[in-house]
Design a protein around this motif. Structure first.
Motif, PDB file in Angstrom:
ATOM      1  N   UNK A 153       0.868  -1.415  -0.067  1.00 19.34           N
ATOM      2  CA  UNK A 153       0.072   0.025   0.071  1.00 19.34           C
ATOM      3  C   UNK A 153       0.924   1.299   0.055  1.00 19.34           C
ATOM      4  N   UNK A 154       2.036   1.182  -0.022  1.00 19.94           N
ATOM      5  CA  UNK A 154       3.080   2.236   0.165  1.00 19.94           C
ATOM      6  C   UNK A 154       4.189   2.145  -0.953  1.00 19.94           C
ATOM      7  N   UNK A 155       4.605   3.477  -1.237  1.00 16.47           N
ATOM      8  CA  UNK A 155       5.820   3.711  -2.041  1.00 16.47           C
ATOM      9  C   UNK A 155       6.614   4.025  -1.079  1.00 16.47           C
ATOM     10  N   UNK A 156       7.857   3.048  -0.829  1.00 22.16           N
ATOM     11  CA  UNK A 156       8.918   3.029  -0.071  1.00 22.16           C
ATOM     12  C   UNK A 156       9.790   4.524  -0.514  1.00 22.16           C
ATOM     13  N   UNK A 194      15.716   0.863  -1.455  1.00 21.35           N
ATOM     14  CA  UNK A 194      14.748   0.623  -0.391  1.00 21.35           C
ATOM     15  C   UNK A 194      13.763  -0.255  -0.716  1.00 21.35           C
ATOM     16  N   UNK A 195      13.099   0.093  -1.964  1.00 18.14           N
ATOM     17  CA  UNK A 195      11.964  -0.894  -2.585  1.00 18.14           C
ATOM     18  C   UNK A 195      12.229  -2.258  -2.545  1.00 18.14           C
ATOM     19  N   UNK A 229      12.596  -7.793   0.033  1.00 20.97           N
ATOM     20  CA  UNK A 229      13.274  -8.912   0.514  1.00 20.97           C
ATOM     21  C   UNK A 229      13.100  -9.048   1.912  1.00 20.97           C
ATOM     22  N   UNK A 230      12.633  -8.039   2.745  1.00 24.82           N
ATOM     23  CA  UNK A 230      12.383  -8.104   4.009  1.00 24.82           C
ATOM     24  C   UNK A 230      11.069  -8.675   4.205  1.00 24.82           C
ATOM     25  N   UNK A 231      10.227  -8.356   3.466  1.00 22.29           N
ATOM     26  CA  UNK A 231       8.927  -9.040   3.557  1.00 22.29           C
ATOM     27  C   UNK A 231       8.849 -10.637   3.248  1.00 22.29           C
ATOM     28  N   UNK A 232       9.711 -10.916   2.312  1.00 27.63           N
ATOM     29  CA  UNK A 232       9.680 -12.270   2.028  1.00 27.63           C
ATOM     30  C   UNK A 232      10.487 -13.156   2.933  1.00 27.63           C
TER      31      UNK A 232
END
Lengths: 313, 502
Positions: free
Chosen positions: A110-113, A291-292, A297-300
């Motif tokens: 839902x965000x743009x980093x 950052x995106x 990668x952090x999400x995964x």
């Protein structure tokens, strides 16, 4: 909040006179999803003046929206009008971990980093007087007595919890997990012998009496040069607590670019660096592309760990 | 000694005196306004402290902290609306006194009790911080569970007039505390599909609802039937020594309870005030008058909640572990100003620590003086036309509630609990047990579940190898059994004393 209201009114009065030109032509609000006085809040307030200066002297307001592990504030930022005037100052928890844990009115998409501002690696630690001083000791003792030793966390699904759960799996040992209300509570339990292990950012070690055992990072970290990394010991685990700036999805490209530039200037300003050194934060600017990719990668990574400890929705 | 002298220099410097003065005055006002509590007061000041020197910054926050805990009593006494949850117990006797036309006297009791409580805790902090901090570490989850269990018995003492209704309200309070994230698994409970409920019911929102808004609603409902309490004199009348003398026991006991509760992280001033009130109601020779305007009630509540201030600083300074949201804000300010609380604090920042101690004493005295000035102003409130007063209270309540977390849903919670509080009054269900349940519920659950994890789900293990906990469990049992055996015991004694008639 009250002061937001007051400063907002004052700011509105100031800008009303000037002609509307390029972005920003009215105050920018940064939503901090935790209460005033916490780590994220003081960080955002340290960042605020430098970010305002980098935006050409615009007024930047910090608004605290606390509750439900930061998700109330993150949801507010995600649902804000995508014009760049409402941003989220989000740490890893509400930005990446919480959306895995439960149904929320927003997801990580839902965000743009816009940019990452700082990140601090997590350190595995034991009580000061603990007989366990290394990962080898830990593995030996814990294998001999499974489910006897206890690790604490600052709550279910927090970075300290994930790091310890991942270490438990990697070391192939069994421990109990006792969640706490926050780091300070867990530190009391560590000092009082209720828990035996904990993992958190290095500033915790400087503030409380603990014994660092290993760093969840690829390289050793300054100030803790004698503490080995997990990688050196053959466990490829890295965890960090980071905080970045996010805009709601749909924010126009030129505005995102302007915010990114301002964020870089602010993060790299001597003033912000000095502030960060004072509160023991490592400034780690990443532009929006880097950052995106990092957020993805952090999400995964965290999603996988959460699944294996049975904490996903 | 040299530290003391240089610290004294830091405290009496002009900018610091100004900071203390503004801090405690702002604290009193913020505390007195319903809904705006200690945390909001500190938050307002926080941005200013970034640009200030170390000691003035801390003095400002200490002033707001102490002032706000005291300030809550003013509105509790004058309009039956606790300005902060910490002063909820002050309503019980403060407002009846005001109704009887003795508002100035009630304020005098509250002010002197607050100042004495605050000073008492300063002494505790200065003399015994490191030793007491070590004691706080002995309180693991099981000990905390036992302590909170004991504190919950307050509900029983406060509902002596109608046990069933009181216990029911307490259970509802405990239930309300379970709304929101599960502390162990993180699952959201009882949100009924509303995301906004995921953050749980905020204490301030509920307290403002059941006390302040319910008061407004019931006054509106009984329009023209309740005469506006008459104030004979504006300002404040201090109690005399002869009035104090029989109440010194209550005072000392409440100060001790307040300091002790403050030292144990995670409890707070609201709990301390309720425990002290319940204890006074159990043991005071004037207990029958309590709830109808007996100064003992004000003394118990106010000395105890202000005694928490110094106590709460014990673990904050000595261990770097804040006991509540208020001390957490102070802790982060210290860190920003380069003071690292914790075991090394005294060695590294002795000047700052001594300066805090001295500032705390000065602030408590200052607070009493300012109380005089403010009381004159506030007692005039009772002369404002009631419609104006009530609307102002409603506006302040909503503003304050929103200010706590910036969450608009909290406004809904406040309004809903205003209605619930009104209905409870109609059916004469006491509101205090509900608040006690909500205050203690989260800690009660957390400590129980942490303890259950540690003992592998064996509750009986709580009673083995935890002497402090067992002691607290026994005290709890005694408190619960005593009222039941007291009456028959008394009868028995009376029967023995009077010789049998032939």
């Amino acid at each position: 909040m009250l002061k937001t209201l007051i400063s907002g009114l004052a700011a509105a009065g100031l800008v009303a006179g000037s002609a509307a030109a390029a972005f920003p032509d009215h105050p920018v609000t940064i939503i901090v999803p935790f209460g005033a006085g916490g780590g994220t809040d003081s960080d955002a307030r340290g960042f605020q003046p430098h970010f305002a200066a980098a935006l050409g002297g615009a007024t930047v307001i910090v608004k605290n929206t606390d509750g439900a592990a930061g998700t109330i504030g993150a949801a507010e930022a995600a649902k804000a009008k995508p014009d760049g005037y409402t941003l989220g100052f989000l740490p890893i928890g509400p930005a990446v971990i919480q959306p895995h844990l439960r149904q929320l009115p927003y997801t990580s998409e839902s965000f743009i980093p816009i940019c990452n501002i700082n990140s601090n690696p997590v350190v595995l630690m034991a009580a000061k007087d603990s007989p366990i001083g290394s990962l080898e000791d830990m593995k030996k003792t814990l294998t001999a007595e499974p489910n006897k030793y206890v690790y604490g966390s600052s709550g279910p699904g927090t970075v300290p919890h994930l790091a310890m759960a991942a270490a438990e799996m990697a070391l192939q040992v069994k421990m109990k997990h006792v969640p706490h209300k926050g780091t300070a509570d867990a530190m009391k339990s560590l000092a009082g012998g209720v828990i035996h292990f904990f993992a958190d950012v290095p500033v915790v070690i400087s503030r409380f009496e603990t014994k660092p055992i290993a760093v969840f990072n690829d390289t050793r970290i300054p100030g803790l040069d004698s503490v080995p990394t997990m990688k050196e010991k053959g466990y490829d685990l890295s965890f960090s607590v980071w905080r970045g700036l996010f805009a709601p999805k749909g924010t126009p490209e030129p505005v995102v670019a302007a915010l990114e530039t301002a964020c870089r200037k602010a993060a790299e300003s001597p003033g912000f660096k000095e502030f960060s050194a004072k509160v023991n934060n490592d400034v780690n600017y990443m532009d929006r592309k880097a950052f995106a990719a990092f957020v993805a990668s952090e999400v995964k990574k965290n999603g996988d760990i959460l699944k294996s400890v049975g904490l996903t929705k | 000694m040299e530290h003391f002298v240089s610290a004294l220099g830091l405290v009496v410097a002009v900018p610091n005196v100004i900071a203390m003065f503004i801090g405690s005055l702002l604290g009193i006002i913020v505390g007195a306004l319903p809904g705006l509590g200690s945390v909001v007061g500190l938050t307002i000041c926080l941005p200013f402290t970034f640009g200030m020197d170390q000691i003035p910054a801390l003095s400002l926050l200490l002033g707001v902290y102490c002032g706000s805990v005291y300030g809550g009593s003013i509105s509790a006494i004058l309009i039956n609306t606790p300005g902060t949850p910490q002063s909820a117990a002050t309503c019980f006797d403060g407002f009846p006194m005001a109704e009887a036309g003795k508002a100035d006297h009630a304020l005098g009791w509250a002010t002197s009790a607050s100042v004495i409580g605050g000073l008492f805790s300063c002494v505790v902090l200065i003399l015994a911080a490191p030793q007491l901090a070590a004691l706080a570490l002995k309180f693991g989850p099981i000990e905390t569970f036992a302590l909170i269990g004991m504190a919950l018995t307050c509900i029983a003492s406060l509902s002596r007039d109608n046990m069933a209704k009181g216990l029911l309200a307490g259970v509802v309070g405990l239930f309300c505390a379970t709304v929101g994230p599960d502390p162990v698994t993180g699952d959201i409970r009882f949100d009924f599909g509303f995301f906004a409920l995921a953050s749980g019911l905020d204490l301030i929102a509920v307290v403002v609802g059941v006390f302040a808004l319910a008061e407004v609603f019931s006054r509106v409902a009984e329009w023209n039937r309740i005469p506006i309490p008459a104030v004979r004199k504006a300002g404040m009348r201090l109690p005399t020594w002869s009035e104090w003398k029989p109440r010194l026991g209550v005072l000392l006991k409440s100060c001790t309870i307040g300091s002790a509760v403050g030292i144990l992280p995670g409890t707070g001033a609201a709990t301390a005030a309720f425990i002290s009130y319940a204890e006074a109601k159990r043991s005071s020779p004037r207990r029958d008058g309590m709830g109808h305007g007996e100064p003992d009630g004000i003394v118990a509540s106010e000395s105890s909640n202000n005694a928490v201030t110094g106590g709460a600083l014990v673990p904050t300074l000595a261990l770097g572990i804040p006991g509540d949201a208020i001390t957490a804000v102070m802790l982060s300010t210290m860190i920003i100003h380069g003071i690292t609380p914790g075991v090394r604090l005294m060695a590294e920042n002795a000047d700052a620590v001594y300066a805090c101690f001295i500032a705390l004493i000065v602030i408590n005295l200052l607070m009493g003086v300012q109380g005089f000035a403010v009381a004159k102003l506030f007692t005039r409130i009772l002369r404002t036309p009631e419609p104006l007063l009530l609307s102002a209270v409603v506006v302040l309540c909503l503003l304050g509630t929103w200010g706590v977390r910036g969450n608009p849903f909290d406004l809904v919670v406040t309004l809903a609990f205003g209605v619930i509080g009104y209905v409870m009054r109609v059916f004469s269900v006491p509101a205090a047990p509900l608040v006690i349940g909500l205050v203690l519920g989260p800690q009660f659950e957390m400590s129980l579940r942490q303890g259950m994890i540690l003992t592998d789900d064996d509750f009986l293990a709580f009673f083995v190898g935890h002497p402090i906990a067992v002691g607290l469990f026994l005290v709890t049992a005694a408190i619960l059994v005593w009222p039941v055996v007291r009456a028959p015991l008394g009868r028995l004694r009376a029967r023995r004393a009077t010789p049998k008639s032939p």
